[in-house]
Scaffold this active site. Structure first.
Site, mmCIF file in Angstrom:
data_model
loop_
_atom_site.group_PDB
_atom_site.id
_atom_site.type_symbol
_atom_site.label_atom_id
_atom_site.label_comp_id
_atom_site.label_asym_id
_atom_site.label_seq_id
_atom_site.Cartn_x
_atom_site.Cartn_y
_atom_site.Cartn_z
ATOM 1 N N GLN A 13 -42.673 12.640 44.038
ATOM 2 C CA GLN A 13 -43.721 12.801 44.975
ATOM 3 C C GLN A 13 -42.833 13.482 46.441
ATOM 4 O OE1 GLN A 13 -45.246 8.955 45.138
ATOM 5 N NE2 GLN A 13 -47.380 9.607 45.427
ATOM 6 N N SER A 55 -48.885 18.787 47.763
ATOM 7 C CA SER A 55 -49.416 17.542 48.577
ATOM 8 C C SER A 55 -49.173 17.975 49.855
ATOM 9 C CB SER A 55 -48.990 16.282 48.046
ATOM 10 O OG SER A 55 -49.264 16.228 46.706
ATOM 11 N N ASP A 99 -42.876 17.084 46.639
ATOM 12 C CA ASP A 99 -44.275 17.980 46.124
ATOM 13 C C ASP A 99 -44.802 18.684 47.265
ATOM 14 O OD1 ASP A 99 -46.625 18.384 45.265
ATOM 15 O OD2 ASP A 99 -47.399 16.385 44.855
ATOM 16 N N ARG A 158 -46.726 15.633 39.102
ATOM 17 C CA ARG A 158 -47.330 14.912 40.066
ATOM 18 C C ARG A 158 -47.083 13.295 39.578
ATOM 19 N NH1 ARG A 158 -50.950 18.405 42.295
ATOM 20 N NH2 ARG A 158 -50.736 17.651 44.300
ATOM 21 N N TYR A 171 -55.264 16.599 36.839
ATOM 22 C CA TYR A 171 -56.071 18.033 37.293
ATOM 23 C C TYR A 171 -57.432 17.778 36.514
ATOM 24 C CZ TYR A 171 -51.844 19.514 39.256
ATOM 25 O OH TYR A 171 -50.635 19.731 40.048
HETATM 26 P P1 NAD Z 1 -56.601 19.999 42.903
HETATM 27 O O1 NAD Z 1 -56.256 20.764 44.231
HETATM 28 O O2 NAD Z 1 -56.018 20.493 41.754
HETATM 29 O O3 NAD Z 1 -58.012 19.603 42.800
HETATM 30 C C1 NAD Z 1 -58.924 19.253 44.010
HETATM 31 C C2 NAD Z 1 -60.001 18.246 43.509
HETATM 32 O O4 NAD Z 1 -61.146 19.161 42.985
HETATM 33 C C3 NAD Z 1 -59.727 17.482 42.384
HETATM 34 O O5 NAD Z 1 -59.711 16.050 42.542
HETATM 35 C C4 NAD Z 1 -60.637 17.853 40.962
HETATM 36 O O6 NAD Z 1 -60.940 16.738 40.232
HETATM 37 C C5 NAD Z 1 -61.792 18.357 41.946
HETATM 38 N N1 NAD Z 1 -62.797 19.077 41.245
HETATM 39 C C6 NAD Z 1 -62.545 20.166 40.322
HETATM 40 N N2 NAD Z 1 -63.474 20.690 39.893
HETATM 41 C C7 NAD Z 1 -64.630 20.176 40.700
HETATM 42 C C8 NAD Z 1 -66.137 20.258 40.712
HETATM 43 N N3 NAD Z 1 -66.856 21.075 39.780
HETATM 44 N N4 NAD Z 1 -66.614 19.510 41.468
HETATM 45 C C9 NAD Z 1 -66.103 18.486 42.107
HETATM 46 N N5 NAD Z 1 -64.777 18.430 42.180
HETATM 47 C C10 NAD Z 1 -64.180 19.173 41.659
HETATM 48 O O7 NAD Z 1 -56.011 18.419 43.323
HETATM 49 P P2 NAD Z 1 -54.659 18.057 43.843
HETATM 50 O O8 NAD Z 1 -54.919 17.758 45.163
HETATM 51 O O9 NAD Z 1 -53.518 18.987 43.540
HETATM 52 O O10 NAD Z 1 -54.382 16.747 42.867
HETATM 53 C C11 NAD Z 1 -54.307 16.819 41.636
HETATM 54 C C12 NAD Z 1 -54.021 15.409 40.906
HETATM 55 O O11 NAD Z 1 -52.749 15.106 41.223
HETATM 56 C C13 NAD Z 1 -55.011 14.280 41.540
HETATM 57 O O12 NAD Z 1 -55.266 13.534 40.439
HETATM 58 C C14 NAD Z 1 -54.168 13.703 42.347
HETATM 59 O O13 NAD Z 1 -54.476 12.315 42.690
HETATM 60 C C15 NAD Z 1 -52.851 13.760 41.761
HETATM 61 N N6 NAD Z 1 -51.583 13.387 42.433
HETATM 62 C C16 NAD Z 1 -50.536 12.768 42.162
HETATM 63 C C17 NAD Z 1 -49.498 12.845 42.908
HETATM 64 C C18 NAD Z 1 -48.298 11.781 42.681
HETATM 65 O O14 NAD Z 1 -48.499 10.846 41.911
HETATM 66 N N7 NAD Z 1 -47.086 12.175 42.819
HETATM 67 C C19 NAD Z 1 -49.198 13.367 44.379
HETATM 68 C C20 NAD Z 1 -50.495 14.173 44.343
HETATM 69 C C21 NAD Z 1 -51.509 14.366 43.756
#
Ligand code: NAD
Length: 384
Positions: A131, A137, A134, A126, A232
């Site tokens: 991006q 996303s 991805d 990520r 994550y």
């Molecule tokens: P994900 O689907 O892995 O998780 C969803 C959310 O659930 C996360 O925010 C996680 O912290 C939360 N979570 C886990 N356990 C929990 C609990 N017990 N209670 C409450 N919340 C809980 O997340 P995602 O959408 O795949 O994104 C993962 C990471 O990647 C994030 O940090 C996101 O900002 C980042 N991201 C970066 C890019 C990029 O820079 N290219 C693009 C997309 C996402």
């Protein structure tokens, strides 16, 4: 090189890996692109639309896969007796799809044994550079949006505040658990529909993001860090789980809609909403468990079904992105095209395992599962 796209055959799957716009780009970049007849129909693209951009249409999927240098798919190639796509793959073929390797280690083993060079777009790091490739996303954002719409349709109330000659009705309260891509889109969608939105997460940096899309943030101070790296989340310690439960009891009870999106390590869903919490909600309230593909965040959820508990409906839709196939396919296709184009020159895809994107999402190579977490998951499955 020849790129092949076959029809997705998972039940309910309407998406296609490449839309005509992307075929045109890849053909312009020097690739031959061939599509199985009817593959784009669910996403609104008939064979004529592909022919119009000079893609070939092929009716025999077996011959198509056998002739491919690169196989692009939405889901993992199938291994069903009626459609053994994995058996049709020639050794050395580059396969790019959302393979979800940690949820399906044996399928990765089958791809490895076939000699495929398989990249999983949901394992792409990520990073800013990655991006545009991805797919996770793109699909999570659709799921967050659609989850709120499902709740809005089922809720026996308005979401916004409304004033009329009959008086004023107050806005519904929506609580979003997990505020990464799906959760932030759910918050934004619920806000646009006029709901009062609260959200929680376990990563402290999320507070600012939640507030930036107009929601109130609630959360516990964690006794132990819940970061698994790469943005994550890891599983909470038993003490933090207990403290989170105490926080959630009141928030869930006062919500009309709860949308859950929480995943551990981006793959598996922690159980966050207990049966007791569901019982505390008012009849008519809705839970949409968007983590159903990973097993679900609610103890009551049955993936793929809607359960009624004391008048509270718990919806646990799976593969929600597939229910919006036109835009899901467009975005997926653009992500795949970006991946292929970034690593290609004059119609030739170049494997470069020094590159952090390719290295991060390569799952199988030289008849082995090479992705470390997948290899560990496979070893756990094969353990006696
Ligand atoms: P994900 O689907 O892995 O998780 C969803 C959310 O659930 C996360 O925010 C996680 O912290 C939360 N979570 C886990 N356990 C929990 C609990 N017990 N209670 C409450 N919340 C809980 O997340 P995602 O959408 O795949 O994104 C993962 C990471 O990647 C994030 O940090 C996101 O900002 C980042 N991201 C970066 C890019 C990029 O820079 N290219 C693009 C997309 C996402």
């Amino acid at each position: 090189m020849k790129i092949a796209v076959v029809r997705e055959s998972h039940p309910g799957e309407q998406r296609v890996a490449l839309v005509p716009e992307s075929c045109e780009k890849l053909i312009g970049a020097g690739f031959n692109v061939a599509i199985e007849s009817g593959a784009g129909a669910g996403a609104g693209h008939d064979d004529a639309a592909y022919r119009a951009v000079d893609a070939q249409i092929e009716t025999d999927p077996q011959a198509l896969v056998r002739s491919a240098d690169i196989l692009l798919k939405v889901n993992c190639p199938t291994n069903d007796p009626g459609r053994p796509e994995v058996d049709w793959i020639r050794p050395g073929t580059v396969v790019v799809a959302s393979l979800m390797p940690l949820r399906h280690p044996p399928a990765m083993d089958a791809l490895a044994k076939r000699g495929a060079l398989a990249f999983s777009t949901d394992a792409i790091p990520r990073t800013t550079r990655a991006q545009a490739m991805d797919t996770l996303s793109s699909m999570s954002s659709i799921s967050g949006y659609k989850g709120v719409l499902l709740a809005a349709v089922e809720l026996p109330k308005y979401l916004p505040m409304l004033s009329s000659a009959a008086g004023t009705v107050f806005p519904a309260s929506v609580f979003v658990i997990g505020a990464a891509v799906a959760g932030l889109q759910a918050i934004a969608t619920a806000k646009r529909l006029g709901a009062m939105v609260t959200a929680t997460d376990v990563r402290p940096e999320v507070k600012e993001q939640v507030e930036s899309v107009g929601a109130r943030y609630v959360g516990i101070e964690l006794a132990e860090d819940a970061s698994a790296g790469g943005g994550y989340a890891a599983e909470l310690s038993p003490e933090d789980q207990q403290r989170q439960r105490e926080l959630l009891i009141d928030e869930v009870a006062r919500s009309d809609v709860v949308i859950t999106t929480a995943l551990i390590g981006g793959v598996f869903a922690p159980k966050i909403i207990t049966r007791e919490m569901v019982r505390s909600m008012r009849p008519g309230s809705i839970i949409v468990d968007l983590a159903a593909d990973g097993g679900g965040n609610c103890e009551v959820s049955v993936p793929g079904e809607t359960v009624d508990l004391n008048g509270v409906r718990i919806m646990a839709p799976v593969n929600l992105a597939a229910t919006m196939p036109e835009h899901a396919s467009l975005l997926f296709s653009r992500n795949l095209t970006q991946f292929i184009s970034t690593f290609s020159d004059e119609g030739v895809f170049e494997v470069d395992l020094e590159d952090e994107i390719q290295a991060g999402c390569l799952i199988t190579k030289d008849a082995e599962v090479v992705h470390e977490r997948t290899r560990d998951a496979l070893a756990r499955e094969n353990a006696p």
